[in-house]
Write an enzyme that holds these catalytic residues in place. Structure first.
Site, PDB file in Angstrom:
ATOM      1  CE1 TYR A 172      26.179  71.874  44.458  1.00 49.88           C
ATOM      2  CE2 TYR A 172      28.955  71.045  44.401  1.00 49.88           C
ATOM      3  CZ  TYR A 172      27.141  71.100  43.760  1.00 49.88           C
ATOM      4  OH  TYR A 172      26.736  69.914  43.922  1.00 49.88           O
ATOM      5  CE  LYS A 430      24.344  50.661  28.976  1.00 53.76           C
ATOM      6  NZ  LYS A 430      23.562  50.140  29.100  1.00 53.76           N
TER       7      LYS A 430
END
Ligand code: SF4
Length: 643
Positions: A172, A430
Site C-alpha cells: 500500500y 487439500k
C-alpha cells in the site's frame, strides 16, 4: 499440553496486552458505506473480544478519501468518524481486550471504480493486479499525506482506542514509498534507502507528535515483497531498525504486495507458520515486541514461535474468522472444539472480491460477519430431528441443532462422515478439509448427535423415527455425460480416482477442467501419471479461488500436464476420444484411463417420498442444488438456528 506462555501479558508502549493472541487487521467490508463503523462490524468485533483475544487491530482504515482499497472500508479522515469508533472501542473494552486501528492508504493498489478518481502513488507505476495507472503525488502532497496519518491517529486516540498500527506492508502507499519496485522518485522521497524511508519515518514522527510519547504505535512491514526489485528481508531488517529509532513500539511482520497476493493470504498449499522466519529475523534487529503472522492456526505452533524467539505475539488472521472463541478454547484446554481455518480463501477474501457477496464470512463458520443475526441459542421447543447425509451441510446442521438442545439422529450411507467434502480433501494440499470434518463430528458427539454411519436411510425407516423435522442433505454425485462410448471400461469418475478405487495406469485423460478435474489431475501428476485435461471452456480451474489456483497451476505445469481448452469430447472410442477443439475435430489417443469430471448432479430421492409425511421437511446443500460446500454449510446452520 501447557499453553501458559500464550496467556502471559506483554507491553507494547504503554499498553499491556493481556495475552499473545492478536486478530490482525483484515478487510471485511462490514463497514457502513459512509465509512463509519456499522453495527454489523461492532457485532463482529465483539464476538472476537468475547472470545478472549488480547489485541484486535481493526482493519484497513482510510486516512484519506482517495486511499480506500475496498468500498465499505472504515475511515478516520475527519472527526465525524470518531463516535462510531468510540462505540466500537467501548464495546471491545468490556471484555478486557485491547483495540488498535490500522491506518491505511491504498496508494496505487485500488481503482477509480472504488474511489471515483484516479489512484495516487509515489510514481506512475501501475499495480500488477489493478493495472490502473496512478497519478504521481507531488512533493507537497506527500507532506500533506504525512499530516493526514497523524491527524487520523489523533482521532483514534480521541475515540478511546488503545493503539494505532501504521500499514507499511502489503504494497500500500507507505510500502510503495519504501519499495524500489514502486518508488521511482528523484525528490527527497525517492532513490536511496534513506530517502525511500523518509515517508514512513515522517509518518511515524508526525503521529508521535500528535498522539504523544506514550500512545502505542505499531508498524506493519513486509519482510519480503516477493516481487522483482521489491524489498527483501535484509532491507526490511534495516527498515525495522530505522522505524524503531523513529519511535515505533512494535513491528508486525507480514510479506507481499498485491502482485504476490498468494503469500499475503496463503492457501493450504503453504504450510502453517511459513512467515515466522521473517519475524524471527526482524526480532533479531529490534528490541521492541514483534508480532508474527502466516497461517498460525494451532496453539502448539504459536507456543513454539514464542518459546523459540520467532515472535512475541501471534496474529491468527483467518483462524479468528473460523473460530472467534479460539483463545478461550485454548485456555480451557478444549482444543478439539476449535473450528479450524482450512485456508480455502472462499468465504473471507473470496467473498470480499465477489461482486455478488462483498462481505467477508467463513466457509467453516457461517456465523462470521453475521454475529448479530445468527446466534446459537437454546431452542424454545425441543424437537426431534432426522438428518440424512453426513456431508458438510448435514454435519453443520446436526451439531448446531444439537447444541441448541434438539435431539438429532443423522444417517450417512458411507461408513465415515464428510461426503464429497471428504473426497475433496484427498487432492494435494487439500488435507486441511479433514480437520473441519473432524471438528463437525466432534461437536456433534459433544452435543449428543446420534450418528448412524454406514446406513442408507429409507423413507419408511425415517418416518418410523417419528421426527418433528427431517433435513435432506444427501449431496450430489458425479454427472455422467451422455456421449457415445461412455460405458467404455476405461471410463471412471474423478471420485473413484480420488478415493483410490481404480488404478489409473500410465496415461490418463481427465474430461473436465473445473476444480474437481484440475485437482484430480494434480493428484495424478503428483503420483507420476501422464495427464491430459480436456476442458470445454477457454480456461481450466475457473471455479478455483485465485491464490489456490496459482499454486495448483504451478504444479500442473511442473507435472507437464497437457491441457486442451475450448475442447468438447464427442465420443469415447476404446483408448481414445474424438473431440471438437475451436470448431475443428481432433482425436486424443492412447489413454489407459478416461476420468469424468464434468460436474455433479443432486441426489434427492427422499423428498418426494417424505413430502407430507413428516411435520417439517427441508432440503439443503447439493441435494437441493449443486453448489459449493460453503453454501451447504451456511444452509445447514441457517436451518438449525431457526428450528
Ligand atoms: Fe479460513 Fe476458508 Fe474461513 Fe477464510 S473462508 S477464514 S480461508 S476457512
Amino acid at each position: 499440553m501447557d499453553f501458559k506462555v500464550l496467556f502471559s501479558p506483554i507491553r507494547i508502549g504503554n499498553m499491556e496486552v493481556p495475552n499473545r493472541f492478536v486478530v490482525p487487521p483484515m478487510g471485511t467490508n462490514l463497514g457502513n458505506p459512509d465509512g463509519t463503523i456499522s453495527q454489523e462490524m461492532i457485532d463482529y468485533w465483539e464476538a472476537r473480544a468475547k472470545g478472549g483475544w488480547g489485541l484486535i487491530i481493526v482493519e484497513v482504515t482510510a486516512v484519506d478519501p482517495l486511499g480506500k482499497a475496498i468500498p465499505f472500508q472504515p475511515c478516520l479522515f475527519d472527526d465525524s468518524f470518531i463516535p462510531s469508533f468510540k462505540k466500537l472501542a467501548d464495546t471491545v473494552h468490556r471484555y478486557g481486550t485491547k483495540i488498535a486501528v490500522q491506518l491505511h492508504h491504498a496508494g496505487r493498489q485500488t481503482s477509480s471504480q472504488i474511489m471515483g478518481e484516479q489512484p495516487v502513488a509515489p510514481s506512475p507505476v501501475p499495480c500488477l493486479v489493478s493495472k490502473e495507472m496512478p497519478r504521481e503525488l507531488s512533493t507537497g502532497e506527500v507532506y500533506e499525506m504525512i499530516e493526514k496519518f497523524g491527524d487520523a491517529a489523533l482521532r483514534a486516540r480521541k475515540a478511546g482506542l488503545d493503539a494505532i498500527e501504521v500499514h507499511g506492508a502489503h504494497g500500500y502507499l507507505i510500502g510503495q514509498f519504501m519499495s524500489p519496485h514502486s518508488n521511482k522518485r528523484v525528490d527527497e522521497f525517492g532513490g536511496s534507502f534513506h530517502n525511500r524511508m523518509r515517508f514512513p519515518v515522517e509518518v511515524v514522527r508526525n503521529i508521535r507528535r500528535k498522539v504523544g510519547g506514550a500512545f502505542p504505535v505499531i508498524f506493519r512491514i513486509s519482510g519480503d515483497e516477493r516481487v522483482t526489485g521489491g524489498i527483501n528481508i535484509e532491507e526490511s531488517r534495516a527498515a525495522a531498525r530505522v522505524l524503531e529509532d523513529a519511535g515505533v513500539d512494535a513491528l508486525h511482520v507480514s510479506v507481499g504486495v498485491y502482485g504476490s497476493m498468494q503469500y499475503i493470504i496463503p492457501p493450504a498449499d503453504i504450510p502453517p507458520g511459513f512467515l515466522l522466519p521473517y519475524s524471527e529475523e526482524i526480532k533479531k534487529a529490534v528490541s521492541v515486541p514483534v508480532i508474527g503472522v502466516g497461517r498460525i492456526n494451532h496453539p502448539a505452533l504459536a507456543k513454539d514461535a514464542i518459546l523459540s524467539g520467532k515472535a512475541d505475539l501471534l496474529s491468527w488472521g483467518r483462524q479468528s474468522l473460523a473460530d472467534p472463541e479460539t483463545p478461550n478454547k485454548v485456555a480451557a484446554g478444549l482444543i478439539e472444539d476449535i473450528s479450524p481455518c482450512i485456508a480455502c480463501n472462499q468465504g473471507c477474501v473470496g467473498y470480499i472480491f465477489d461482486p455478488d457477496k462483498m462481505k467477508a464470512t467463513c466457509l467453516v463458520n457461517p456465523f462470521c460477519g453475521r454475529e448479530g443475526k445468527m446466534k446459537i441459542e437454546p431452542a424454545v421447543k425441543k424437537k426431534k430431528l432426522v438428518i440424512i447425509g453426513g456431508g458438510p451441510g448435514g454435519l453443520e446442521a446436526a451439531w448446531v441443532a444439537a447444541a441448541r438442545g434438539h435431539s438429532v439422529l443423522l444417517f450417512e450411507k458411507e461408513s465415515v462422515p464428510g461426503g464429497q467434502f471428504r473426497v475433496g480433501a484427498i487432492a494435494p494440499a487439500k488435507q486441511e478439509i479433514t480437520k473441519s470434518i473432524s471438528f463437525y463430528t466432534h461437536m456433534g458427539r459433544k452435543y449428543g448427535v446420534d450418528f448412524r454411519f454406514g446406513v442408507e436411510a429409507k423413507a419408511e425407516q425415517i418416518i418410523a423415527e417419528k421426527p418433528d423435522v427431517v433435513i435432506i442433505a444427501t449431496g450430489a454425485e458425479a454427472s455422467i455425460p451422455d456421449i457415445p462410448g461412455i460405458d467404455n471400461p476405461k471410463v471412471v469418475t474423478s471420485t473413484e480416482i480420488l478415493l483410490g478405487l481404480k488404478d489409473p495406469g500410465t496415461r490418463v485423460l481427465v474430461i473436465g477442467g473445473g476444480m474437481v478435474g484440475s485437482e484430480t489431475a494434480d493428484l495424478l501428476g503428483e503420483h507420476g501419471h501422464e495427464v491430459t485435461i480436456a476442458e470445454m471452456s477457454p480456461e481450466i480451474g475457473r471455479d478455483v479461488q485465485e491464490s489456490v489456483r496459482y499454486f495448483l497451476f504451478r504444479r500442473l505445469k511442473k507435472y507437464k500436464t497437457t491441457i486442451y481448452t475450448n475442447t468438447t469430447v464427442k465420443e469415447i472410442t476404446n483408448d481414445s476420444v474424438r473431440a471438437e477443439k475451436d470448431g475443428e475435430e481432433i482425436e486424443l489417443r492412447g489413454f489407459d484411463t478416461i476420468v469424468i469430471a464434468v460436474g455433479a448432479t443432486s441426489v434427492n430421492t427422499l423428498q418426494r417420498e417424505l413430502d407430507g409425511k413428516v411435520p417439517e421437511l427441508y432440503v439443503i446443500g447439493d441435494a437441493s442444488e449443486t453448489r459449493k460446500a460453503i453454501d451447504a454449510i451456511e444452509e445447514g446452520a441457517s436451518i438449525a438456528i431457526r428450528l
